[in-house]
Scaffold this motif. Structure first.
Motif, PDB file in Angstrom:
ATOM      1  N   VAL A 112     -26.802 -33.725 -34.467  1.00 65.09           N
ATOM      2  CA  VAL A 112     -27.414 -33.334 -33.194  1.00 65.09           C
ATOM      3  C   VAL A 112     -28.851 -32.908 -33.462  1.00 65.09           C
ATOM      4  CG1 VAL A 112     -27.291 -31.803 -31.204  1.00 65.09           C
ATOM      5  CG2 VAL A 112     -25.180 -32.607 -32.290  1.00 65.09           C
ATOM      6  N   GLY A 113     -29.801 -33.633 -32.877  1.00 64.16           N
ATOM      7  CA  GLY A 113     -31.213 -33.357 -33.080  1.00 64.16           C
ATOM      8  C   GLY A 113     -31.747 -32.309 -32.117  1.00 64.16           C
ATOM      9  N   PRO A 114     -33.063 -32.214 -31.975  1.00 61.67           N
ATOM     10  CA  PRO A 114     -33.668 -31.216 -31.091  1.00 61.67           C
ATOM     11  C   PRO A 114     -33.341 -31.463 -29.625  1.00 61.67           C
ATOM     12  CG  PRO A 114     -35.291 -32.167 -32.609  1.00 61.67           C
ATOM     13  CD  PRO A 114     -34.069 -33.013 -32.692  1.00 61.67           C
ATOM     14  N   GLY A 115     -33.273 -30.368 -28.867  1.00 58.81           N
ATOM     15  CA  GLY A 115     -33.048 -30.441 -27.425  1.00 58.81           C
ATOM     16  C   GLY A 115     -33.110 -29.041 -26.842  1.00 58.81           C
ATOM     17  N   ILE A 116     -33.124 -28.942 -25.547  1.00 60.31           N
ATOM     18  CA  ILE A 116     -33.248 -27.644 -24.889  1.00 60.31           C
ATOM     19  C   ILE A 116     -31.927 -26.869 -24.966  1.00 60.31           C
ATOM     20  CG2 ILE A 116     -32.679 -28.586 -22.608  1.00 60.31           C
ATOM     21  CD1 ILE A 116     -34.790 -26.622 -21.444  1.00 60.31           C
ATOM     22  N   CYS A 117     -31.995 -25.601 -25.337  1.00 66.59           N
ATOM     23  CA  CYS A 117     -30.771 -24.818 -25.538  1.00 66.59           C
ATOM     24  C   CYS A 117     -30.228 -24.251 -24.224  1.00 66.59           C
ATOM     25  CB  CYS A 117     -31.014 -23.701 -26.556  1.00 66.59           C
ATOM     26  SG  CYS A 117     -31.864 -22.247 -25.896  1.00 66.59           S
ATOM     27  N   ARG A 118     -29.042 -23.707 -24.295  1.00 64.64           N
ATOM     28  CA  ARG A 118     -28.331 -23.232 -23.108  1.00 64.64           C
ATOM     29  C   ARG A 118     -29.010 -22.029 -22.464  1.00 64.64           C
ATOM     30  NH1 ARG A 118     -22.964 -20.644 -26.032  1.00 64.64           N
ATOM     31  NH2 ARG A 118     -24.044 -19.052 -27.264  1.00 64.64           N
ATOM     32  N   ASN A 119     -29.824 -21.303 -23.211  1.00 60.61           N
ATOM     33  CA  ASN A 119     -30.512 -20.142 -22.642  1.00 60.61           C
ATOM     34  C   ASN A 119     -31.807 -20.514 -21.917  1.00 60.61           C
ATOM     35  OD1 ASN A 119     -28.602 -18.276 -23.720  1.00 60.61           O
ATOM     36  ND2 ASN A 119     -29.605 -18.434 -25.701  1.00 60.61           N
ATOM     37  N   CYS A 120     -32.287 -21.736 -22.145  1.00 58.87           N
ATOM     38  CA  CYS A 120     -33.578 -22.156 -21.596  1.00 58.87           C
ATOM     39  C   CYS A 120     -33.474 -23.199 -20.486  1.00 58.87           C
ATOM     40  CB  CYS A 120     -34.453 -22.712 -22.718  1.00 58.87           C
ATOM     41  SG  CYS A 120     -34.925 -21.510 -23.975  1.00 58.87           S
ATOM     42  N   TYR A 121     -32.274 -23.769 -20.299  1.00 57.09           N
ATOM     43  CA  TYR A 121     -32.152 -24.919 -19.391  1.00 57.09           C
ATOM     44  C   TYR A 121     -31.562 -24.501 -18.049  1.00 57.09           C
ATOM     45  CZ  TYR A 121     -31.681 -29.900 -18.268  1.00 57.09           C
ATOM     46  OH  TYR A 121     -31.803 -31.138 -17.701  1.00 57.09           O
ATOM     47  N   GLU A 122     -32.415 -24.145 -17.120  1.00 48.69           N
ATOM     48  CA  GLU A 122     -31.975 -23.755 -15.777  1.00 48.69           C
ATOM     49  C   GLU A 122     -31.968 -24.970 -14.860  1.00 48.69           C
ATOM     50  OE1 GLU A 122     -34.054 -21.314 -12.298  1.00 48.69           O
ATOM     51  OE2 GLU A 122     -33.374 -19.962 -13.914  1.00 48.69           O
ATOM     52  N   VAL A 123     -30.879 -25.151 -14.145  1.00 47.40           N
ATOM     53  CA  VAL A 123     -30.750 -26.259 -13.190  1.00 47.40           C
ATOM     54  C   VAL A 123     -30.226 -25.714 -11.862  1.00 47.40           C
ATOM     55  CG1 VAL A 123     -30.339 -27.973 -14.995  1.00 47.40           C
ATOM     56  CG2 VAL A 123     -28.392 -26.806 -13.934  1.00 47.40           C
ATOM     57  N   GLY A 124     -30.295 -26.542 -10.833  1.00 48.46           N
ATOM     58  CA  GLY A 124     -29.837 -26.139  -9.513  1.00 48.46           C
ATOM     59  C   GLY A 124     -28.399 -26.534  -9.239  1.00 48.46           C
ATOM     60  N   TYR A 125     -27.927 -26.111  -8.083  1.00 48.81           N
ATOM     61  CA  TYR A 125     -26.568 -26.443  -7.662  1.00 48.81           C
ATOM     62  C   TYR A 125     -26.395 -27.956  -7.527  1.00 48.81           C
ATOM     63  CZ  TYR A 125     -22.271 -26.597  -4.910  1.00 48.81           C
ATOM     64  OH  TYR A 125     -20.999 -26.874  -4.460  1.00 48.81           O
ATOM     65  N   GLY A 164     -13.160 -38.349 -31.024  1.00 48.81           N
ATOM     66  CA  GLY A 164     -12.429 -38.225 -32.275  1.00 48.81           C
ATOM     67  C   GLY A 164     -13.267 -37.957 -33.510  1.00 48.81           C
ATOM     68  N   VAL A 165     -14.554 -37.639 -33.314  1.00 51.82           N
ATOM     69  CA  VAL A 165     -15.418 -37.363 -34.465  1.00 51.82           C
ATOM     70  C   VAL A 165     -15.283 -35.894 -34.853  1.00 51.82           C
ATOM     71  CG1 VAL A 165     -17.779 -37.392 -35.350  1.00 51.82           C
ATOM     72  CG2 VAL A 165     -17.038 -39.154 -33.736  1.00 51.82           C
ATOM     73  N   LYS A 166     -15.020 -35.649 -36.114  1.00 47.58           N
ATOM     74  CA  LYS A 166     -14.769 -34.283 -36.577  1.00 47.58           C
ATOM     75  C   LYS A 166     -15.938 -33.689 -37.361  1.00 47.58           C
ATOM     76  CE  LYS A 166      -9.720 -34.604 -36.743  1.00 47.58           C
ATOM     77  NZ  LYS A 166      -9.633 -35.867 -36.001  1.00 47.58           N
ATOM     78  N   VAL A 167     -16.788 -34.532 -37.929  1.00 42.95           N
ATOM     79  CA  VAL A 167     -17.909 -34.037 -38.741  1.00 42.95           C
ATOM     80  C   VAL A 167     -19.187 -34.080 -37.913  1.00 42.95           C
ATOM     81  CG1 VAL A 167     -19.243 -34.337 -40.858  1.00 42.95           C
ATOM     82  CG2 VAL A 167     -16.788 -34.874 -40.836  1.00 42.95           C
ATOM     83  N   VAL A 168     -19.719 -32.900 -37.618  1.00 39.95           N
ATOM     84  CA  VAL A 168     -20.941 -32.797 -36.817  1.00 39.95           C
ATOM     85  C   VAL A 168     -21.911 -31.858 -37.525  1.00 39.95           C
ATOM     86  CG1 VAL A 168     -21.955 -32.161 -34.593  1.00 39.95           C
ATOM     87  CG2 VAL A 168     -19.646 -33.147 -34.681  1.00 39.95           C
ATOM     88  N   GLU A 169     -23.138 -32.319 -37.694  1.00 40.83           N
ATOM     89  CA  GLU A 169     -24.220 -31.490 -38.228  1.00 40.83           C
ATOM     90  C   GLU A 169     -25.192 -31.181 -37.094  1.00 40.83           C
ATOM     91  OE1 GLU A 169     -27.948 -31.690 -41.406  1.00 40.83           O
ATOM     92  OE2 GLU A 169     -26.411 -33.254 -41.421  1.00 40.83           O
ATOM     93  N   ASP A 170     -25.383 -29.910 -36.805  1.00 42.60           N
ATOM     94  CA  ASP A 170     -26.284 -29.483 -35.741  1.00 42.60           C
ATOM     95  C   ASP A 170     -27.570 -28.965 -36.368  1.00 42.60           C
ATOM     96  OD1 ASP A 170     -27.555 -28.489 -33.526  1.00 42.60           O
ATOM     97  OD2 ASP A 170     -26.028 -26.993 -33.028  1.00 42.60           O
ATOM     98  N   LEU A 171     -28.677 -29.638 -36.099  1.00 45.35           N
ATOM     99  CA  LEU A 171     -29.966 -29.195 -36.647  1.00 45.35           C
ATOM    100  C   LEU A 171     -30.449 -27.926 -35.967  1.00 45.35           C
ATOM    101  CD1 LEU A 171     -31.805 -32.607 -37.122  1.00 45.35           C
ATOM    102  CD2 LEU A 171     -30.326 -31.372 -38.718  1.00 45.35           C
TER     103      LEU A 171
END
Length: 201
Positions: A112-125, A164-171
């Motif tokens: 998993v590469g760069p992206g906006i995190c859960r604390n920064c990503y505000e969306v509407g209804y 079904g993927v079990k191996v995940v590397e989060d940058l």
């Protein structure tokens, strides 16, 4: 399983990168879809899609982002780069790309590469209501009646696990929190982009 990953950082504009270490970089024309594009030894430019897969060792495949997540999929004989914004995620782009590769080769790892995190990503209804109720509580945090925080990474992790993927590397890079290194449309309203590319070795 041999692969190499490249992720551009400021001040480089990923849109301008056409080769890495003398090897061509090919990218789809991104349209926030669930379309998976294949790039063989010969690739016709202009194909529309939001994931690009290759089994060739003669090129890099990449996507452009500036808050959307870049996701790399590594199999024994294939690799892919995925552009996962909320629209593509809603349409299952990561799940569909993994399933596409699994018809040819076992997927061994996801990065998993760069992206906006859960604390920064505000969306509407308007965005909240589009996602299935079965996942809403897992990926949204309510701020008010009309405002929510979206965990776009977890939304894609659900798809990765479901495939079904079990191996995940989060940058673990947020484009807003790490705006000194990565471009963020939310933070800067910029046209510049991060290039996330992968190749087989």
């Amino acid at each position: 399983m041999g692969y190499d990953i490249y992720i551009s950082q400021k001040p480089i504009d990923g849109r301008e990168i056409v080769s890495i270490d003398g090897m061509e970089v090919v990218k789809p024309v991104q349209i926030h879809s669930s379309i998976v594009v294949f790039a063989g030894r010969r690739y016709q430019e202009g194909k529309k899609g939001d994931a690009i897969v290759t089994d060739s060792k003669n090129l890099w495949v990449g996507v452009l982002t500036a808050d959307c997540y870049s996701i790399f999929i590594i199999a024994e004989r294939m690799v892919a780069a995925v552009h996962a914004g909320w629209r593509g995620t809603l349409k299952g782009i990561t799940f569909k790309t993994i399933k596409y590769i699994q018809t040819f080769s076992e997927v061994e790892k996801v990065v998993v590469g760069p992206g906006i995190c859960r604390n920064c990503y505000e969306v509407g209804y308007d965005v909240f209501k589009l996602f299935p109720r079965t996942v809403q509580s897992k990926i949204f945090t309510r701020k008010s009646d009309e405002k929510f925080l979206l965990d776009l990474k977890e939304a894609n992790m659900i798809q990765i696990r479901s495939a079904g993927v079990k191996v995940v590397e989060d940058l673990n890079f947020c484009t807003v929190c790490n705006n000194d290194r990565f471009y963020s449309y939310r933070k800067e309203v910029t046209d510049k982009r991060i290039l996330s590319a992968i190749r087989l070795i």
